[in-house]
Design a protein around this motif. Structure first.
Motif, short mmCIF file in Angstrom:
data_model
loop_
_atom_site.label_atom_id
_atom_site.label_comp_id
_atom_site.label_asym_id
_atom_site.label_seq_id
_atom_site.Cartn_x
_atom_site.Cartn_y
_atom_site.Cartn_z
N LYS A 173 0.84 -1.21 0.00
CA LYS A 173 0.00 0.00 0.00
C LYS A 173 0.87 1.26 0.00
CE LYS A 173 -3.99 2.06 2.37
NZ LYS A 173 -3.49 3.41 2.66
N ASP A 209 -12.97 -15.39 -5.21
CA ASP A 209 -13.45 -14.55 -4.11
C ASP A 209 -12.60 -14.82 -2.86
OD1 ASP A 209 -14.91 -13.40 -1.94
OD2 ASP A 209 -16.70 -13.39 -3.20
N ARG A 249 -8.19 -10.42 -6.71
CA ARG A 249 -9.26 -9.48 -6.35
C ARG A 249 -8.88 -8.65 -5.12
NH1 ARG A 249 -15.10 -12.55 -7.17
NH2 ARG A 249 -14.74 -13.29 -9.31
N ARG A 250 -8.18 -9.26 -4.18
CA ARG A 250 -7.76 -8.52 -2.98
C ARG A 250 -6.81 -7.39 -3.36
NH1 ARG A 250 -3.75 -10.24 1.63
NH2 ARG A 250 -4.42 -8.90 3.35
N ASN A 278 -6.52 -6.01 -6.33
CA ASN A 278 -7.25 -5.04 -7.15
C ASN A 278 -7.98 -4.02 -6.29
OD1 ASN A 278 -6.42 -6.18 -9.54
ND2 ASN A 278 -8.39 -7.09 -10.05
N HIS A 279 -8.61 -4.49 -5.23
CA HIS A 279 -9.35 -3.58 -4.35
C HIS A 279 -8.41 -2.52 -3.78
CE1 HIS A 279 -12.43 -2.21 -1.58
NE2 HIS A 279 -11.55 -2.31 -0.58
N LEU A 280 -7.21 -2.93 -3.37
CA LEU A 280 -6.24 -1.99 -2.83
C LEU A 280 -5.77 -1.01 -3.90
CD1 LEU A 280 -4.27 -0.97 -0.66
CD2 LEU A 280 -2.71 -2.81 -1.34
N GLU A 318 -7.25 -0.07 -6.69
CA GLU A 318 -8.32 0.86 -7.08
C GLU A 318 -8.50 1.95 -6.03
OE1 GLU A 318 -11.55 -1.41 -9.73
OE2 GLU A 318 -11.09 -2.47 -7.87
N GLU A 319 -8.36 1.60 -4.77
CA GLU A 319 -8.50 2.60 -3.70
C GLU A 319 -7.40 3.66 -3.81
OE1 GLU A 319 -10.65 3.20 -1.04
OE2 GLU A 319 -11.94 1.90 -2.25
N LYS A 350 -7.77 6.25 -6.80
CA LYS A 350 -8.89 7.21 -6.81
C LYS A 350 -8.37 8.64 -6.81
CE LYS A 350 -12.59 4.48 -4.68
NZ LYS A 350 -13.36 4.23 -3.44
N ASP A 408 -8.91 -2.71 -16.52
CA ASP A 408 -9.43 -3.82 -15.71
C ASP A 408 -9.60 -5.08 -16.57
OD1 ASP A 408 -10.57 -5.51 -13.93
OD2 ASP A 408 -12.39 -4.35 -13.60
N HIS A 425 -11.50 -9.47 -14.82
CA HIS A 425 -12.74 -10.24 -14.94
C HIS A 425 -12.76 -11.08 -16.21
CE1 HIS A 425 -16.94 -11.35 -14.68
NE2 HIS A 425 -17.17 -10.79 -15.85
#
Length: 401
Positions: free
Chosen positions: A256, A313, A324-325, A327-329, A331-332, A335, A343, A346
């Protein structure tokens, strides 16, 4: 008298006219000039178009754009040469977005729109996988393309007919990192062999000074942020402003901080007019264990939509949950920046059938490295990534010149 002269007068008038028409016809080309083919036009996307949501459908008439003879292939991904089973089936699938069209890239038209411009990929070997697909597709438009390794690039190609360079800079963590052997005061740490120092605020030398050269850049990181790459015997230790970060960061927290600092560097140091993408994670498809635990992917059909969550998932704690984990970080942290998200996760999650698996081009490769269920066969899924990237780049380049 007038009535007798009229037919003669008409004859004298029509003969010169016909002669003039004949002479004019000789000056015309034998074939009409070719009109602009619809295939050479790269469409401008509507603002509502989402190329990343859709489904895979079979197209029996779909043809390969390149083959095993492409000089930019990496041997382990050259699945035609390595005689991987089912390659015809793997390449018969096409991605169809839900609400708009995805056209196959036209190499001539694309390179024409990119004339005198350059594209760079920065990150790990999945961006290299992406690059190799791109190079092999573009070479169709310029067979005189030459291998290119300048400005710190790991590999790339120059297309002289269009004066376009496409390069890859290997920077697996994006930040600078270096090996530090075990020190005398580390004697109380069981099993420690040394550590990797990561300077979270310093970009890797491989790409730190190349931003001005490229008009388009595609970044990624993620696949090296795991304990299979950096186990407890050789951990990552994070530094900022030359000093160890205290308290020490765990790997995910370190990622991060690296992302925050590298993105800040990109926004501050790279030209504003440079088109910047961040490619989200390419999913792995190990079944039954990790790459070093006999995980396999000898699958012959894409996954169904209903299978995706079971595979990816994080709530199910499966082998492939990290995409996915991460990716979430990512994308945050992205921002509010001017970096566009690419992306490709998927659409790639479906394609458990399209990895090199056991067909790696060397007899003992599987025994040493295990099956490759992370990288992609070429030709294969990354060719669709190229279609998407080209369709996103072109409107911007046409608009900005």
């Amino acid at each position: 008298m007038a009535s007798k002269l009229t037919p003669k007068l008409f004859s004298w008038l029509i003969l010169p006219t016909l002669l003039l028409i004949f002479l004019y016809s000789l000056s015309l080309p034998l074939y009409p000039p070719p009109s602009t083919s619809p295939k050479t036009k790269i469409p401008i996307l509507p603002s509502s178009c989402n190329l990343f949501k859709g489904k895979w459908v079979t197209d029996p008439n779909r043809k390969l754009i390149y083959d095993e003879s492409c000089p930019f292939h990496r041997n382990a991904w050259n699945c035609l040469r390595n005689q991987r089973e089912n390659m015809g089936r793997i390449n018969s699938w096409k991605w169809v977005p839900d609400e708009c069209d995805l056209n196959r890239v036209d190499p001539v038209a694309f390179l024409g729109s990119m004339r005198n411009k350059n594209i760079g990929f920065i990150g790990d070997s999945l961006n290299e996988n992406f690059l190799v697909s791109f190079l092999c597709i573009l070479r169709v438009a310029d067979s005189s393309a030459k291998k290119w390794k300048r400005k710190g690039a790991w590999r790339g190609a120059y297309f002289p007919k269009f004066n376009v360079t496409v390069g890859y800079h290997r920077a697996v963590l994006l930040a600078k990192y270096e090996w530090q052997p075990k020190q005398p005061d580390d004697s109380n740490q069981d099993g420690l062999k040394g550590r990797y120092r990561v300077d979270v605020d310093i970009p890797a030398d491989d790409w730190a000074h190349v931003g001005a050269f490229y008009n388009v850049l595609v970044f990624n990181t993620g696949h090296w942020w795991g304990f299979d790459k950096f186990p407890k015997e050789t951990p990552l230790v994070f530094y900022k402003a030359g000093q160890p970060i205290q308290p020490p960061l765990e790997m995910f927290d370190g990622l991060k901080v690296v992302l925050e600092n590298m993105i800040a560097y990109i926004e501050k140091e790279l030209p504003e007019k440079t088109l910047k993408f961040w490619r989200l994670q390419s999913p792995r498809h190990f079944h039954g264990g990790e790459w070093n635990q006999n995980g396999s992917c000898t699958v012959y059909e894409p996954l169904d939509e209903l299978q995706l969550n079971l595979w990816f998932d994080p709530r199910y704690n499966g082998v492939n949950k990290e995409a996915r984990r991460l990716n979430h970080l990512i994308e945050e942290v992205l921002k509010g920046t001017n970096i566009r998200i690419l992306d490709l996760t998927h659409l790639s999650e479906f394609r458990a059938d399209a990895h090199p698996a056991i067909w790696l081009g060397k007899k003992d490769a599987v025994a040493v490295w295990g099956q490759d269920c992370m990288h992609w066969c070429l030709p294969g899924v990354p060719d669709t990534w190229v279609d998407i990237l080209a369709q996103l780049i072109t409107p911007y380049i046409l608009e900005t010149g």
